[in-house]
Design a protein around this motif. Structure first.
Motif, PDB file in Angstrom:
ATOM      1  N   ARG A  66      43.883  76.218  -4.033  1.00  0.00           N
ATOM      2  CA  ARG A  66      44.942  77.182  -4.323  1.00  0.00           C
ATOM      3  C   ARG A  66      45.263  77.137  -5.816  1.00  0.00           C
ATOM      4  NH1 ARG A  66      48.546  74.078  -0.075  1.00  0.00           N
ATOM      5  NH2 ARG A  66      47.364  72.475  -1.201  1.00  0.00           N
ATOM      6  N   VAL A 114      50.268  73.923  -5.498  1.00  0.00           N
ATOM      7  CA  VAL A 114      48.990  74.480  -5.922  1.00  0.00           C
ATOM      8  C   VAL A 114      48.041  73.331  -6.240  1.00  0.00           C
ATOM      9  CG1 VAL A 114      49.977  76.626  -6.809  1.00  0.00           C
ATOM     10  CG2 VAL A 114      49.737  74.658  -8.333  1.00  0.00           C
ATOM     11  N   ASP A 115      46.755  73.594  -6.152  1.00  0.00           N
ATOM     12  CA  ASP A 115      45.742  72.586  -6.464  1.00  0.00           C
ATOM     13  C   ASP A 115      45.309  72.648  -7.920  1.00  0.00           C
ATOM     14  OD1 ASP A 115      45.301  71.597  -3.687  1.00  0.00           O
ATOM     15  OD2 ASP A 115      44.679  73.681  -3.368  1.00  0.00           O
ATOM     16  N   ASN A 139      56.169  75.239  -6.396  1.00  0.00           N
ATOM     17  CA  ASN A 139      54.964  75.753  -5.764  1.00  0.00           C
ATOM     18  C   ASN A 139      53.939  74.646  -5.542  1.00  0.00           C
ATOM     19  OD1 ASN A 139      55.681  78.542  -5.653  1.00  0.00           O
ATOM     20  ND2 ASN A 139      55.341  78.657  -7.859  1.00  0.00           N
ATOM     21  N   HIS A 166      45.361  86.766 -10.579  1.00  0.00           N
ATOM     22  CA  HIS A 166      46.374  86.188  -9.705  1.00  0.00           C
ATOM     23  C   HIS A 166      47.367  87.256  -9.263  1.00  0.00           C
ATOM     24  CE1 HIS A 166      49.009  83.121  -8.035  1.00  0.00           C
ATOM     25  NE2 HIS A 166      48.039  82.237  -8.266  1.00  0.00           N
ATOM     26  N   THR A 210      49.059  71.577 -13.270  1.00  0.00           N
ATOM     27  CA  THR A 210      49.887  71.244 -12.117  1.00  0.00           C
ATOM     28  C   THR A 210      50.653  69.956 -12.377  1.00  0.00           C
ATOM     29  OG1 THR A 210      48.245  69.870 -10.983  1.00  0.00           O
ATOM     30  CG2 THR A 210      48.109  72.258 -10.641  1.00  0.00           C
ATOM     31  N   GLY A 237      47.580  78.598  -9.090  1.00  0.00           N
ATOM     32  CA  GLY A 237      48.889  79.166  -9.351  1.00  0.00           C
ATOM     33  C   GLY A 237      49.662  78.343 -10.355  1.00  0.00           C
TER      34      GLY A 237
END
Length: 633
Positions: free
Chosen positions: A398, A414-415, A412, A451, A175, A400
């Protein structure tokens, strides 16, 4: 205070008297005025020169197209770095022959990035020689010139941090926040430390002399080794590449960096920025070389007689092979081989207070962090509460890709991102299953995450394993995955035993309401680094002055801080005469060859030893008498 007032204001008073043609302005005052303002002018010129020499030089380096979130490419259904064997049409037309290639792809989206020719032994040897030739001139640069390189790189990194983060995300699936913390902030901190403290760690040191050698001056100088190498892992492609490079070139070396096959696309771009910086500043960019090869070709680097030091970051299995290969030419090696870092949670700790730290320590970079928290060792009275806290928070994570194709300008949220590949998923699932068979509790996670919107097959569910047995397989091997393990203990001695009960000893954490007790526990842990009521701060942004490394199967040697920088040099001791025209070493006649009398020579040395080192003034005085008698005979 009076002296300070005189220095600051007397020139102004003198100037006023002189301008008014006052007879009180003596020629001494005028000379003082001239000297003061001349010194001030020289200081201004020197200050401007220093700023010009040390200031950052801006440069531009184009971002790759794939860093754009809206970039599209071919999706490889079953992406693998060796997938060119099944997908020959992924290779550029100019590639051919019997050479091997590396397929670069985004693990979160399976988008094809590039196909790169793998280095062979001959190309690796050529790169080492180019680095060696370039280092001859580079080692003559001053610390001021090297600081300017560091400042220029720091300025570029700060100004281009989003692009750098996206490049890292594209090649690893992580991320943007993980890239910002683990790649950008940490690398900026390393650059800042080198700029502010690197010279201090490497400048010539004066060492202490004893009474017998008081007429001598002892110094240690730190000379560059020549060409060093770094073999680094894939989990932080920017930091793992830049960190050894900037340390090595600041120490005056050239470096050959072997990047992981998994992140060669991003690594080449990150290193390309360093090349561009060196070129703009007028230096030979050949002092930094990048190698990417398959394991069977790596010994061209590890066994090279031209390589004078190896830094290895990776698995224990490969680290042992590197160490063995390095023995051929007695090449020194620094090994960082991962760990099984424990976090001991002492009784009565406020679990809610530290839950966010533990979540970050476990799940940052999807658990692919060498100093990540792999075991939470918690008192039995608080085990179930902590299990519930983590299970509740993990259920909301989350997964992704921040760079999944989306509408214009949208990133996006996302974590957690993907892992680097799905190669270990079967082994991870089996470890979780076996832990359950042994009585562990798993209410969330434990399997591959299929996913729904990302094409990549490298997502693993965030997992919490409670009531883990301390000697079970899952509690003994490094997971490098988004898995939280909770282990019970009943007393603090048991917690320490559990923490020390693996083959690893890299980092650790101790949490508790009383810092003194935390420190006592930390001193009992067999590892290289410990954080108190925190996670990983012995390496992250504020602590680059500390040595980084571990014990036991986590490796040996240190990088980071003065210890790591000096490991890239050859310390040389130089002893000179402090007052050469007054006192120099001479051999007393009683000791001169050929020795006339063994008794006299022994009495002389014996008396000298008593004079210098005996306990008590009387014994030392007797030694002086013996020394005097032996000299007169």
């Amino acid at each position: 205070m009076h002296s300070l007032f005189y220095v600051l204001f007397h020139p102004l008073r003198t100037l006023n008297l002189w301008l008014e043609d006052d007879p009180n302005a003596s020629i001494v005052d005028v000379l003082y005025l001239f000297t003061t303002f001349s010194a001030f002018g020289i200081w201004l010129v020197f200050d401007r020169y220093q700023k010009a020499v040390n200031s950052a030089v801006p440069f531009r380096y184009a971002a790759p197209e794939a860093a754009d979130p809206n970039w599209h490419s071919r999706v490889i259904p079953n992406a693998n770095i060796r997938s060119h064997l099944q997908e020959p049409d992924l290779l550029p037309l100019q590639f051919g022959g019997e050479r091997e290639y590396i397929t670069c792809f985004d693990p979160a989206n399976n988008l094809h990035l590039n196909s790169i020719m793998a280095d062979e032994a001959l190309s690796i040897e050529a790169k080492i020689k180019r680095a060696k030739n370039a280092q001859v001139k580079w080692c003559e640069t001053s610390f001021s010139e090297r600081r300017r390189v560091m400042r220029s790189l720091l300025r570029w990194l700060v100004e281009n941090q989003e692009v750098c983060a996206r490049v890292a995300c594209r090649d690893t699936g992580k991320t943007l926040v993980d890239a910002a913390l683990g790649e950008i902030l940490t690398t900026c901190s390393k650059l800042e430390w080198l700029i502010n403290h690197g010279e201090r760690a490497l400048r010539t040191e004066t060492r202490y002399s004893n009474l017998m050698m008081s007429y001598k001056k002892s110094q240690v100088i730190y000379e560059p080794k020549g060409v060093v190498s770094a073999i680094v892992s894939w989990n932080y492609p920017l930091h793992n590449a830049w960190s050894p490079i900037i340390a090595s070139i600041f120490a005056g070396n050239a470096i050959v960096l072997k990047a992981s096959e998994h992140v060669i696309w991003s690594t080449e771009w990150f290193v390309g920025a360093i090349h561009k910086c060196l070129e703009v500043l007028g230096y030979d960019a050949d002092i930094v070389q990048t190698v990417c090869c398959w394991p069977d070709q790596a010994e061209a680097l590890t066994r090279s007689p031209l390589i004078k030091h190896i830094t290895f970051i990776g698995s224990e299995e490969v680290g042992r092979k590197v160490a063995i290969a390095a023995t051929e030419h007695l090449t020194p090696v620094t090994l960082e081989l991962g760990g099984k870092d424990p976090a001991i949670i002492l009784p009565d700790t406020d679990l809610q207070k530290w839950a966010s730290i533990w979540m970050r320590g476990i799940f940052q970079n999807s658990g692919q962090n060498c100093i990540g928290i792999e075991r939470l060792i918690v008192h039995s009275a608080q085990h179930d509460e902590l299990y519930d806290i983590l299970t509740d928070r993990v259920a909301k994570l989350r997964f992704g890709s921040v760079l999944a194709p989306t509408r214009e300008g949208y990133i996006n949220t996302v974590d957690c991102g993907s892992m680097i590949s799905n190669d270990r998923f079967n082994a991870l699932e089996q470890l979780v299953f076996q832990a359950q068979e042994d009585g562990a509790k798993v209410d969330i996670g434990g399997k591959e995450l299929l996913h729904t919107s990302c094409e990549g097959k490298s997502f693993f569910q965030a997992t919490v394993v409670g009531d883990t047995q301390p000697n079970s397989r899952i509690a003994q091997v490094e997971l490098f995955a988004p898995i939280a393990l909770l282990i019970r203990y009943d007393d603090i001695d048991e917690a320490i035993t559990i923490a020390n009960g693996t083959r690893y000893g890299l980092g650790a954490s101790v949490f508790g309401p009383h810092q003194d007790l935390c420190i006592e526990v930390a001193r009992e842990l067999r590892c290289g680094m410990v954080s108190i009521n925190d996670f990983g701060v012995f390496y992250v942004s504020l602590s680059q002055d500390l040595p980084f490394g571990g014990t036991k199967a986590s490796g040996y040697g240190r990088f980071g801080g003065p210890e790591g920088l000096r490991a890239l040099t050859n310390p040389k001791a130089i002893v000179t005469d402090r007052w050469p025209s007054f006192a120099q070493t001479s051999i007393p006649k009683v000791l001169d060859y050929p020795i006339r009398s063994l008794v006299r020579s022994w009495d002389f040395v014996h008396g000298l030893t008593m004079l210098l080192y005996a306990d008590g003034y009387r014994a030392r005085f007797n030694g002086l008498l013996q020394l005097s008698k032996a000299s007169r005979r």
